[in-house]
Design an enzyme around this catalytic site. Structure first.
Site, PDB file in Angstrom:
ATOM      1  N   CYS A   7     -17.953 -23.891  31.137  1.00 44.91           N
ATOM      2  CA  CYS A   7     -18.852 -25.219  30.894  1.00 44.91           C
ATOM      3  C   CYS A   7     -19.375 -25.149  29.388  1.00 44.91           C
ATOM      4  CB  CYS A   7     -19.514 -25.406  31.930  1.00 44.91           C
ATOM      5  SG  CYS A   7     -20.015 -27.262  32.126  1.00 44.91           S
ATOM      6  N   HIS A  27     -16.873 -25.146  36.897  1.00 41.03           N
ATOM      7  CA  HIS A  27     -17.360 -23.897  36.976  1.00 41.03           C
ATOM      8  C   HIS A  27     -16.727 -23.242  38.170  1.00 41.03           C
ATOM      9  CE1 HIS A  27     -21.405 -24.824  35.321  1.00 41.03           C
ATOM     10  NE2 HIS A  27     -20.865 -26.083  35.418  1.00 41.03           N
ATOM     11  N   GLU A  45     -17.342 -20.251  39.391  1.00 43.20           N
ATOM     12  CA  GLU A  45     -18.041 -19.223  39.906  1.00 43.20           C
ATOM     13  C   GLU A  45     -18.517 -19.894  41.204  1.00 43.20           C
ATOM     14  OE1 GLU A  45     -19.007 -21.154  37.364  1.00 43.20           O
ATOM     15  OE2 GLU A  45     -21.021 -21.501  37.065  1.00 43.20           O
TER      16      GLU A  45
END
Ligand code: GLN
Length: 537
Positions: free
Chosen positions: A382, A508, A510
């Site tokens: 990001c 993202h 993650e």
């Protein structure tokens, strides 16, 4: 009948209640049960979106774009529970809804009160996400510590649910602390008092998970059971683990947590698919090599600020059969090129995570440059991708004043900018590009080989984008744009040419990585770092 488990915490915060609730969820799933996880946060914010990562840790984003407490990230990593806005309840949401109804006149002239109106709204929110067909157990974690003023209405709602449904269908699991005092002695008194506080509210915990440095002995278990009115077999040692948090389900399982919970709630626990969790800690134990990656960010002081990224890196390490050391570097400390080179010396990869605001940006740009020039594997997430683009624009594409509109709204060369339709940034809550959306990756790129497919879906949380006015110029200078939104309007991913491994993504990754299946970018980033480590050493 659907079952409910309420997980509370006592003595102090940060006991790992979220991991305990998640571990219990994973154990019940391995028994073939379908689990729905809910987090209650007793603060007045409507969601976690406006809260500083410094104070509250990472903001976890769900598919539907809810900005939630980081514990939902634990639920996602440990369980298959569906997670959306409905799985995160805050005092702010509850009051907002009750006041909305009051203004509408829904209460027909009644005096609107905490009991029953607030507690009824809490109960409605606890019941509703698990109503989906097929859910066997709803696990509700109540944030904060028993005895806090803020959590009283929630605990009252819990008391009512246990009373209404009976203890055959709804139970309380309490997580408490056994501290060591300066003489080295372990003390059970705080735990006794915390259970007493819970009982004063009308809740008798069925299971007690005692956080303790090393495994609790039998005599202490018996003593606690006796003083707290809890069965001996339901007092469990939640001692520190030596590998990763993914060993915690193994620790609970060895003491029969799933069995006692299934017994109490009258659930069948014959099925057994537990092996996967064992395998993770075994892999960790048998790995000898330690790869080291740097994370250069601005919220480094608080350990939980980048929780999902930390865990995703561990997942990447597990999938590559190595251990990992994450060198966290405060980007504000990278004030000169020399300091930056020194801070990154010896690492096998660089990750720049997401973030907001101007502070610490020059240090991130400096680190990105060192990684590019030093051929260090690089993952930008990001803001990290935006940094990658700005650094390239300044030093390679010949745009010396390149920047982001976030830091220089009227700057001459904002290679990262707001889209024209995103004009109003005066309101910060809920004005971002949020949640799951699709990207199309370009064949033959690193991101393509990581995901192994053209169409990928990941979650977003940002306002700014690569400025399309600079797309050609940046591409002509060699920067690779390797993924786009399906309408081709927005850049989703960038890569450096002739670099061992470098991917910056606007989304993202993650939030979707799990220990049993590492996110593809983390797996590949760590693979590249391992490669670098082995070549160096
Ligand atoms: N601040 C940047 C933006 O709003 C990046 C956000 C992030 O890293 N999550 O676009």
């Amino acid at each position: 009948m659907r079952k409910y488990i309420f997980v509370t915490g006592g003595v102090c915060s940060s006991l790992g209640k979220g991991i305990a609730a998640s571990s219990l969820g994973s154990l019940l799933e391995s028994r073939g049960l379908s689990v729905c996880m809910i987090k209650i946060d007793p603060y007045l914010n409507v969601d976690a979106g406006t809260m500083s990562p410094y104070q509250h840790g990472e903001v976890f984003v769900t598919d539907d774009g809810a900005e939630t407490d980081l514990d939902l990230g634990n639920y996602a990593r440990f369980t298959a529970s569906p997670l959306s806005a409905a799985n995160s309840i805050t005092t702010g949401q509850v009051y907002q809804e009750v006041i909305r109804k009051e203004r509408k006149g829904d209460y027909l002239g009644k005096c609107v009160q905490v009991v029953p109106h607030i507690t009824d709204e809490i109960k409605r929110r606890i019941y509703s996400p698990g109503e989906k067909e097929g859910t066997d157990v709803t696990i509700v974690e109540i944030g904060g510590t028993v005895g806090d003023i803020e959590s009283i209405p929630f605990l009252e709602a819990v008391r009512q649910i246990i009373h209404e449904r009976s203890r055959r269908h709804a139970i309380s699991v309490h997580v408490s602390l056994i501290p060591t005092v300066s003489s080295g002695e372990l003390k059970t008194k705080p735990t006794q008092h915390s259970v007493k506080t819970l009982r004063e509210i009308g809740i008798q915990p069925e299971v007690l998970l005692c956080r303790i440095a090393t495994e609790m002995d039998d005599a202490m278990k018996r003593k606690i059971a006796n003083f707290t009115n809890i069965d001996y077999e339901c007092v469990l040692s939640a001692h520190d683990v030596k590998t990763t948090i993914y060993e915690i389900p193994v620790v609970y399982r060895a003491q029969g947590l799933d069995r006692v919970v299934c017994d109490r709630l009258g659930m069948d626990c014959k099925e057994d698919k537990f092996r996967a969790w064992h395998r993770i800690s075994e892999t960790w134990k048998s790995s000898v090599e330690v790869v080291e990656v740097a994370m250069v960010g601005k919220y480094i002081e608080l350990d939980d600020s980048y929780k999902s990224i930390d865990e995703s890196l561990v997942h990447g390490a597990i999938s590559n059969g190595v251990r990992i050391n994450i060198r966290k570097i405060d980007s504000e400390s990278l004030t000169t090129p020399e300091k930056t080179v020194e801070a990154l010396a010896g690492v096998h990869g660089l990750l720049i995570p997401g973030g907001f605001g101007e502070r610490g940006i020059p240090g991130m740009i400096a680190a990105s440059r060192v990684a590019r020039e030093g051929k260090l594997p690089f993952l930008g997430i990001c803001l990290g991708m935006q940094i990658q683009v700005i650094e390239w624009a300044r030093h390679i594409a010949g745009i010396p004043e390149a920047n982001s509109g976030e830091f220089t709204p009227d700057g001459p060369s904002n290679v990262i900018a707001l889209l024209e339709e995103q004009v109003d940034v005066t309101q910060y809550g809920g004005t971002m590009r949020l949640g799951l959306s699709e990207s199309v990756v370009i064949e033959g790129t690193l991101i393509h080989s990581a995901y192994g497919t053209i169409n990928i879906r990941e979650r977003h949380r940002h306002r700014y984008e690569v400025n399309n006015k600079y797309r050609d110029e940046l591409e002509n200078s060699g920067l690779i744009f390797s993924a786009f939104t399906p309408d081709d309007l927005l850049v989703e991913s960038t890569e450096w040419p002739s670099h061992p491994w470098s991917v910056g993504v606007q989304f993202h990754p993650e939030f979707t990585s799990s220990p049993l299946k590492a996110g593809p970018l983390f797996r590949e980033f760590i693979a590249a770092a391992v490669d670098k480590m082995r070549k160096a050493g």
